[in-house]
Enzyme design. Structure first.
Site, short mmCIF file in Angstrom:
data_model
loop_
_atom_site.label_atom_id
_atom_site.label_comp_id
_atom_site.label_asym_id
_atom_site.label_seq_id
_atom_site.Cartn_x
_atom_site.Cartn_y
_atom_site.Cartn_z
N ASP B 11 -18.47 13.35 14.86
CA ASP B 11 -19.21 12.58 15.86
C ASP B 11 -18.25 12.11 16.96
OD1 ASP B 11 -17.85 10.85 14.19
OD2 ASP B 11 -19.39 9.28 14.27
N ASP B 16 -12.12 11.69 16.09
CA ASP B 16 -12.67 13.02 15.77
C ASP B 16 -12.02 14.07 16.67
OD1 ASP B 16 -15.59 12.44 14.25
OD2 ASP B 16 -14.95 10.88 15.63
N ASN B 40 -20.69 7.74 16.26
CA ASN B 40 -19.97 6.96 17.27
C ASN B 40 -20.77 6.82 18.55
OD1 ASN B 40 -17.68 6.42 15.72
ND2 ASN B 40 -16.75 8.39 16.24
N THR B 125 -16.42 13.91 9.40
CA THR B 125 -15.68 12.74 9.88
C THR B 125 -16.60 11.76 10.59
OG1 THR B 125 -15.08 13.99 11.86
CG2 THR B 125 -13.47 13.97 10.07
N PHE B 167 -17.74 2.05 8.85
CA PHE B 167 -18.76 2.47 9.81
C PHE B 167 -19.51 3.73 9.41
CE2 PHE B 167 -20.12 4.84 13.57
CZ PHE B 167 -20.90 3.90 14.21
N ASN B 168 -18.80 4.82 9.10
CA ASN B 168 -19.48 6.09 8.84
C ASN B 168 -20.47 5.99 7.68
OD1 ASN B 168 -18.16 7.46 10.86
ND2 ASN B 168 -16.59 8.34 9.52
N HIS B 239 -8.08 7.70 12.21
CA HIS B 239 -8.85 7.84 10.97
C HIS B 239 -9.18 9.29 10.63
CE1 HIS B 239 -9.54 3.50 11.15
NE2 HIS B 239 -10.04 3.62 12.36
N ASP B 240 -9.93 9.94 11.53
CA ASP B 240 -10.53 11.22 11.19
C ASP B 240 -9.51 12.34 10.98
OD1 ASP B 240 -12.96 9.99 11.33
OD2 ASP B 240 -13.39 10.64 13.38
#
Lengths: 307, 317
Positions: B11, B16, B40, B125, B167-168, B239-240
């Site tokens: 996203d 990402d 996102n 992700t 969040f995800n 993160h991703d």
């Protein structure tokens, strides 16, 4: 320096004895109140607590509190200190009989008498404190803080992320956390860091065979071989009276009561904490283990010397 | 060496985008395609961003399919505050020229799995909406999934969603539950590891010196890093990209097997990943959870990836 005035609330499990023994030396214990808490048989809680107070030499009132939790929901089975909660130990006759005043009235009276200085030291589930808040809402402004054993900053012992005191009465914990009273948490995360190896228990007991050192060794031996041996109440007394021996963080804490798998979880919120909530919980994170061992060793030795 | 076939479901989103940059640079991975999720930003925006990144990298050959426009059961919830109005605010990306796949993300994923002669790694992700739908619609293809290496969740206390959630997972907790109970091996790169897998604010210059793609990474971290700088962090969590870095070199990470469940009804814990670190509940493990990373080696891996684009060129011509 004068000792901090505290009221000890316990559910009469063996680890409370080690908290009381340190508290007798390093805090000013005004009263003891008792709830059924984690013991499968509530009578064990009340019998044990009176015996522990006598063994610790606490010369104060002892009041019985709730035999139930706030909601009548199933609580986790008792896992520690053998079925009687006192490791089969023969306790001395209680120094004082239970007074007629129930726990919540005693807590209120002591809070009033201490004029804002009283610290509630809660060794078990917070049922009695919650009932006090329900009956006397104004008590929240009269208590300096609640230092409690329970919760966890990370993982749990009752389930993946829930600690057993919180799992036993999460609604009580939520009532206390929501009350606005400042909180000080000695949770499972810190308890694990304070856990003793067999050899460390041996160092504390130091080969002695008096009543206190024997009881301490029995307390350790009641654990299964792979089970960590820790005594949250003793840790909390050290943190309260000698905070320099511990490290703390401040967090916003909320107590989950609605989830089926996280009921009783301590949830430290960060970015998404609603505005207006202060970081009002001081969370114990780590300790000076050697200082803790020395403290217990010296205190137990002093009890043996008296006897 | 056989390349690992992967399907990315993302996203974009700044991190990402960096995950895509890393994946498309690697000689160890064969990116079979990219699908997009609503997370996102809205599905239109995340899809355009995925196309824009591939356009920038000169990779019009990577098929991209658009995902579902909302989580399975919960309302659309986006992260404009972190990723901006476009979902990828900051650097300007070229207008994408390659057309989208005609089929939806789920149909595309199923087609790619069916076509593959070897099991494929899924790399989500973003919210797990597409992956959950794939599991529900095409159970016969589950054996074609080697594992799911996802960014999401947190087993300790880090949170980027409401309450204790990341969040995800928070955006589509029901999809996450479907994925975590699917029996497919899961590698979970949650906030426990990704929050500490950062590009330091003082390291961005190295990326700017690493050419056109490195400069893009630095620009992405400029925008995405604003909030982290404002709350006193030392760097920007990528993160991703931890998922892709894990596939390229798993020795970068410290992992632990545990049972992880999704909380679906908590007031403060809804959407949290409940990890049984100590095995208290005695349930079978279902996830390999990332707990720590070698941050410096991760940054070097990214720098090498950026530099690699300079050698190979970034052209669609």
């Amino acid at each position: 320096m004068s000792k901090i005035p505290v009221l000890i609330d316990t559910d009469g499990q063996m680890d409370s004895l080690w908290g009381m023994i340190l508290a007798k030396h390093f805090l000013d214990v005004k009263a003891v109140t008792v709830c059924a808490g984690k013991n499968d048989n509530p009578e064990h809680s009340f019998d044990n607590a009176a015996g522990f107070a006598a063994m610790a030499g606490l010369d104060c009132t002892i009041s019985a509190g709730s035999r139930r939790t706030v909601l009548s929901k199933r609580k986790p089975p008792q896992k520690k200190f053998l079925p009687d909660g006192k490791c089969g130990l023969k306790l001395p006759s209680p120094g004082r009989a239970y007074e007629e005043l129930p726990a919540w009235d005693r807590i209120y009276e002591e809070a009033k008498a201490a004029q804002g200085e009283l610290v509630l030291l809660c060794f078990g589930p917070m049922t009695n404190l919650a009932i006090t808040i329900f009956k006397y809402p104004e008590v929240c402004q009269m208590i300096k803080k609640v230092a409690f054993v329970g919760g966890s900053y990370d993982y749990g012992d009752a389930s993946a992320v829930v600690e057993v005191n919180m799992a036993t009465d999460p609604e009580a914990a939520r009532a206390v956390f929501q009350s606005g009273i400042r909180m000080e948490m000695y949770g499972y995360n810190a308890e694990l860091k304070s856990a003793f190896t067999n050899a460390e228990t041996g160092r504390i007991v130091d080969g002695a065979n008096g009543p206190y050192t024997t009881a301490f060794a029995m307390s350790g031996m009641s654990h299964k071989p792979d089970e960590p041996i820790y005594y949250g109440p003793a840790l909390a007394v050290m943190g309260l009276s000698m905070p320099e021996n511990m490290t703390f963080e401040r967090h916003n804490i909320f107590i989950e009561t609605k989830s089926d798998i996280c009921r009783g979880r301590v949830v430290p919120l960060t970015m998404y904490t609603p505005l207006g909530y202060a970081k009002d919980t001081k969370v114990a994170m780590d300790l000076d283990k050697e200082a803790y061992i020395s403290l217990l060793k010296e205190t137990l030795a002093s009890y043996e010397a008296i006897d | 060496m056989n390349k690992i076939p992967i399907l990315m479901d993302c996203d974009p989103g700044h991190d990402d985008a960096i995950a895509i940059i890393l994946a498309l640079s690697s000689e160890k991975l064969n990116v079979l395609g990219i699908t997009t999720a609503c997370g996102n930003q809205t599905i239109e925006k995340t899809t355009k961003n995925a196309q824009g990144i591939c356009e920038f990298l000169g990779r019009r050959d990577i098929p991209i399919a658009k995902g579902r426009n909302a989580p399975l059961l919960t309302p659309v919830y986006t992260a404009g505050i972190a990723h901006g109005e476009s979902g990828l605010d900051g650097p300007k990306l070229p207008e994408p020229k390659a057309p989208l796949q005609e089929e939806s993300a789920v149909v595309f994923l199923a087609k790619k799995l069916a076509e593959s002669t070897e099991p494929v790694v899924l790399v989500p992700t973003g919210p797990l909406t597409n992956i959950a739908t794939l599991i529900l619609c095409y159970p016969q293809l589950i054996p074609k999934i080697d594992k799911i290496v996802l960014m999401g969740g947190s087993v300790v206390s880090g949170c980027s969603g409401r309450g204790a959630s990341e969040f995800n997972i928070m955006v589509d907790p029901y999809a996450a539950d479907i994925v975590y109970t699917s029996g497919i091996p899961i590698v979970m790169m949650g906030l426990d590891v990704t929050n500490f897998t950062t590009i330091g604010f003082d390291e961005k210059r190295k990326f700017r010196n690493a050419g056109r793609v490195g400069t893009l990474v630095a620009d992405l971290t400029d925008y995405f890093g604003r909030g982290f700088e404002m709350v006193g962090w030392c760097g920007v969590p990528i993160h991703d990209a931890c998922t892709i870095a894990y596939l390229i070199d798993s020795s970068l990470f410290t992992m632990k097997e545990m049972n992880v469940r999704i909380d679906l009804n908590g007031e403060f814990t809804m959407g949290s990943t409940v990890g049984d670190y100590y095995g208290v509940e005695g349930q079978e493990t279902n996830a390999l959870v990332g707990l720590a990373s070698d941050r410096e080696r991760f940054v070097n891996l990214l720098l090498e990836a950026c530099a690699g684009y300079e050698k190979g060129g970034c052209s669609n011509e």
